[in-house]
Design an enzyme around this catalytic site. Structure first.
Site, mmCIF file in Angstrom:
data_model
loop_
_atom_site.group_PDB
_atom_site.id
_atom_site.type_symbol
_atom_site.label_atom_id
_atom_site.label_comp_id
_atom_site.label_asym_id
_atom_site.label_seq_id
_atom_site.Cartn_x
_atom_site.Cartn_y
_atom_site.Cartn_z
ATOM 1 N N SER A 283 0.800 -1.227 0.000
ATOM 2 C CA SER A 283 0.000 0.000 0.000
ATOM 3 C C SER A 283 0.830 1.273 0.000
ATOM 4 O O SER A 283 0.336 2.337 -0.370
ATOM 5 C CB SER A 283 -0.933 0.011 1.216
ATOM 6 N N ASP B 298 -3.420 8.188 7.818
ATOM 7 C CA ASP B 298 -4.356 7.381 8.599
ATOM 8 C C ASP B 298 -3.550 6.616 9.643
ATOM 9 O O ASP B 298 -2.403 6.970 9.922
ATOM 10 C CB ASP B 298 -5.208 6.463 7.701
ATOM 11 N N HIS C 255 -0.585 4.709 7.386
ATOM 12 C CA HIS C 255 0.117 5.220 6.204
ATOM 13 C C HIS C 255 0.564 6.666 6.386
ATOM 14 O O HIS C 255 -0.158 7.462 6.995
ATOM 15 C CB HIS C 255 -0.798 5.119 4.974
#
Length: 350
Positions: free
Chosen positions: A34, A313, A316
């Site tokens: 991610s 978040d 991340h």
């Protein structure tokens, strides 16, 4: 054509190149999770997706499937390289753009096939490598094998993976930790699997490879620690990163013509080094901009001080944090930032 006209055309051409800057490399291929994903998870059955606001609030095209508010680290490295556009995800890239590179990265994926199964579908590293094999075959059909090889040899290849293998597997699955009581045993298993994946990428034409070390996952807000970071988790990951750096040394010493570069993400982005983060404007290093769960709630309002926060978040980084990593990976500020050279030197390496 007259000599004057020819000279005029050459002058204009040189001026355009000077203004726009020619790309440092012809293509950029991206593998990972991610931290690099640009939309490969959008159509998968998974909870690890982010193609909705407030993700992408600071990205030119809005929400695209990037797990941050703006650009990822590899996007920003592409900017440093002078690439004409951001590399599109394998899941939706037009075939006429694959010559510029492809982004294979997938949120929640890892080096091991099983990593991330808790959240649903994902594209593991072995599948990403197979997807690259498919793309290379298409490039060979376009250019012929010899010219395709020349083209692929000049490209940059980014590998930024392993975070989920540790967080999802080792630290969150008691059975895995029990099987590998000594973290070094698990680290060796990951290194062995990753080495095979790198070997395949090299066999498909890669000659310039960026290998990112893991960032300080012990500082993630989702851990909800009283103190800023877990020294135990970061200590385990530092030992793993040392093995990654040794892998880079071994490749460079035993494979002439292939050059790997190690990026010391742990020390570049470390909430333990608060003074450095505050100095560059990241005054808030442990509170996410959005999200009470792992990721942002769809359409929830984010914080307004995004440029001052390290985390977007719970898991991340913000674009602001990504900028620091990308900048020092591309042009090292300290001798410990990269090994044995930085990305700018790798791009220029022949």
């Amino acid at each position: 054509m007259s000599l004057v006209a020819l000279v005029s055309i050459l002058v204009v051409s040189l001026q355009l190149n000077w203004v726009n800057g020619a790309p440092k490399v012809p293509c950029f291929f991206i593998f990972g999770d991610s931290l690099s994903d640009s939309g490969n998870n959008n159509n998968l059955i998974t909870t690890a997706k982010c193609n909705f606001p407030p993700y992408g609030i600071d990205f030119p095209n809005g929400p695209t499937g990037r797990f941050t508010n703006g650009r990822t680290t590899v996007d920003l490295i592409g900017d440093h390289l002078g690439l004409p556009h951001y590399i599109k995800p394998f899941a939706s890239i037009p075939e006429d753009e694959i010559m510029d590179g492809v982004n294979y990265a997938s949120g929640s994926s890892g080096i091991l096939d099983e990593t991330g199964f808790q959240v649903g579908d994902r594209v593991c590293m072995n599948k990403q490598v197979n997807n690259h094999r498919e793309v290379v075959s298409k490039i060979k059909n376009k250019l012929g094998s010899k010219n395709a090889g020349i083209h692929l040899n000049k490209c940059l290849y980014s590998i930024y993976v392993g975070s989920n293998d540790w967080m999802f597997n080792y630290f969150m699955r008691p059975t895995v930790m029990a099987t590998h009581m000594i973290p070094g045993v698990y680290a060796d298993e990951l290194i062995k699997e990753l080495t095979g994946q790198i070997n395949t990428i090299i066999s498909l034409g890669a000659r310039k490879i960026i290998l990112f070390g893991l960032s300080p996952l012990g500082c993630l807000p989702i851990l909800n620690l009283v103190q800023t970071c877990s020294g135990f988790i970061n200590g385990v990951l530092k030992d793993y990163n040392h093995k990654l750096k040794s892998l880079v040394y071994n490749y460079n010493s035993k494979h002439p013509g292939v050059k790997l570069v190690f990026i010391n993400s742990m020390d570049i982005i470390s909430a333990n080094n608060l003074e450095n983060l505050v100095r560059v404007g990241l005054k808030n290093t442990n509170q996410p901009c959005c999200g009470v769960a792992a990721e942002c709630i769809p359409f929830s309002p984010p914080c307004s001080d995004r440029k001052a926060r390290a985390y977007w978040d719970q898991e991340h980084p913000t674009e602001a944090a990504n900028k620091i990593l990308a900048s020092r990976a591309y042009k090292a500020k300290m001798s410990t930032d990269t090994y044995p050279m930085d990305i700018s030197a790798l791009a220029a390496h022949h």
